[in-house]
Design an enzyme around this catalytic site. Structure first.
Site, PDB file in Angstrom:
ATOM      1  N   TYR A  56       2.345   9.638   1.910  1.00 12.12           N
ATOM      2  CA  TYR A  56       1.509   8.784   2.821  1.00 12.12           C
ATOM      3  C   TYR A  56       2.341   7.731   3.499  1.00 12.12           C
ATOM      4  O   TYR A  56       3.768   7.561   3.232  1.00 12.12           O
ATOM      5  CB  TYR A  56       0.823   7.734   1.847  1.00 12.12           C
ATOM      6  CG  TYR A  56       0.118   6.577   2.531  1.00 12.12           C
ATOM      7  CD1 TYR A  56      -1.062   6.629   3.416  1.00 12.12           C
ATOM      8  CD2 TYR A  56       0.634   5.331   2.468  1.00 12.12           C
ATOM      9  CE1 TYR A  56      -1.387   5.667   4.147  1.00 12.12           C
ATOM     10  CE2 TYR A  56       0.233   3.975   3.028  1.00 12.12           C
ATOM     11  CZ  TYR A  56      -1.065   4.213   3.882  1.00 12.12           C
ATOM     12  OH  TYR A  56      -1.405   3.303   4.469  1.00 12.12           O
ATOM     13  N   HIS A  98       0.918  -1.105  -0.047  1.00 13.34           N
ATOM     14  CA  HIS A  98      -0.073   0.137  -0.111  1.00 13.34           C
ATOM     15  C   HIS A  98       0.865   1.302  -0.007  1.00 13.34           C
ATOM     16  O   HIS A  98       0.596   2.298  -0.847  1.00 13.34           O
ATOM     17  CB  HIS A  98      -0.910   0.036   1.277  1.00 13.34           C
ATOM     18  CG  HIS A  98      -2.231   0.710   0.937  1.00 13.34           C
ATOM     19  ND1 HIS A  98      -2.873   0.173  -0.087  1.00 13.34           N
ATOM     20  CD2 HIS A  98      -2.736   1.770   1.773  1.00 13.34           C
ATOM     21  CE1 HIS A  98      -4.105   1.060   0.141  1.00 13.34           C
ATOM     22  NE2 HIS A  98      -4.225   1.810   1.210  1.00 13.34           N
TER      23      HIS A  98
HETATM   24  C1  3ML Z   1      -7.598   6.605   3.682  1.00 15.86           C
HETATM   25  C2  3ML Z   1      -6.580   5.635   3.732  1.00 15.86           C
HETATM   26  C3  3ML Z   1      -5.749   5.217   4.730  1.00 15.86           C
HETATM   27  C4  3ML Z   1      -4.866   4.041   4.553  1.00 15.86           C
HETATM   28  O1  3ML Z   1      -3.954   3.831   5.341  1.00 15.86           O
HETATM   29  O2  3ML Z   1      -4.807   3.968   3.501  1.00 15.86           O
HETATM   30  C5  3ML Z   1      -5.654   5.075   2.512  1.00 15.86           C
HETATM   31  C6  3ML Z   1      -6.248   4.400   1.486  1.00 15.86           C
HETATM   32  C7  3ML Z   1      -7.129   3.182   1.864  1.00 15.86           C
HETATM   33  O3  3ML Z   1      -7.865   3.094   2.598  1.00 15.86           O
HETATM   34  O4  3ML Z   1      -6.884   2.212   0.908  1.00 15.86           O
END
Ligand code: 3ML
Length: 113
Positions: free
Chosen positions: A39, A26
């Site tokens: 992020y 991610h």
């Molecule tokens: C909003 C979010 C919080 C996380 O940790 O990643 C992003 C995107 C998602 O939820 O997939």
């Protein structure tokens, strides 16, 4: 700077190792998301309870994420982006529960912290 903080709980039955691997994926995917300045996601390594002020319990949390956006225009670009939508689809595969917080600078403006 707009900052969103997230508490993440892994789905029931998912191993810590799978969750860690998916958090890393991610994070890697986040670099391609339009409008997203930065992020971060970190695993919760411990949840101490021996606080110097009254403790309040919120249940087990597996990771803490944070998203940074330069401004509302960047946030709108992010929300409209198909890449962002695909990123969220990946999120659905390993985030069991999510608690978002939009945070604000203690300086009372958007330029500091
Ligand atoms: C909003 C979010 C919080 C996380 O940790 O990643 C992003 C995107 C998602 O939820 O997939």
């Amino acid at each position: 700077m707009i900052r969103m903080l997230y508490l993440l709980v892994k789905p029931e039955g998912m191993s810590v190792e799978t969750f860690r691997t998916e958090c890393l994926r991610h994070y890697d995917m986040s670099h391609d998301v339009p409008g997203l300045h930065k992020y971060e996601v970190r695993l919760v390594a411990a949840q101490p309870t021996d606080t110097h002020v009254p403790f309040f319990d919120i249940g087990p949390v597996d990771a803490i994420g944070e998203c940074w956006f330069e401004n509302e225009a960047a946030y709108a670009i992010y929300m409209a982006s198909d890449i962002r939508k695909a990123w969220f689809e990946h999120g659905k595969t390993f985030i069991g529960q999510l608690k978002p917080f939009r945070t604000a600078s203690i300086a009372g403006n958007d330029t500091a912290g």
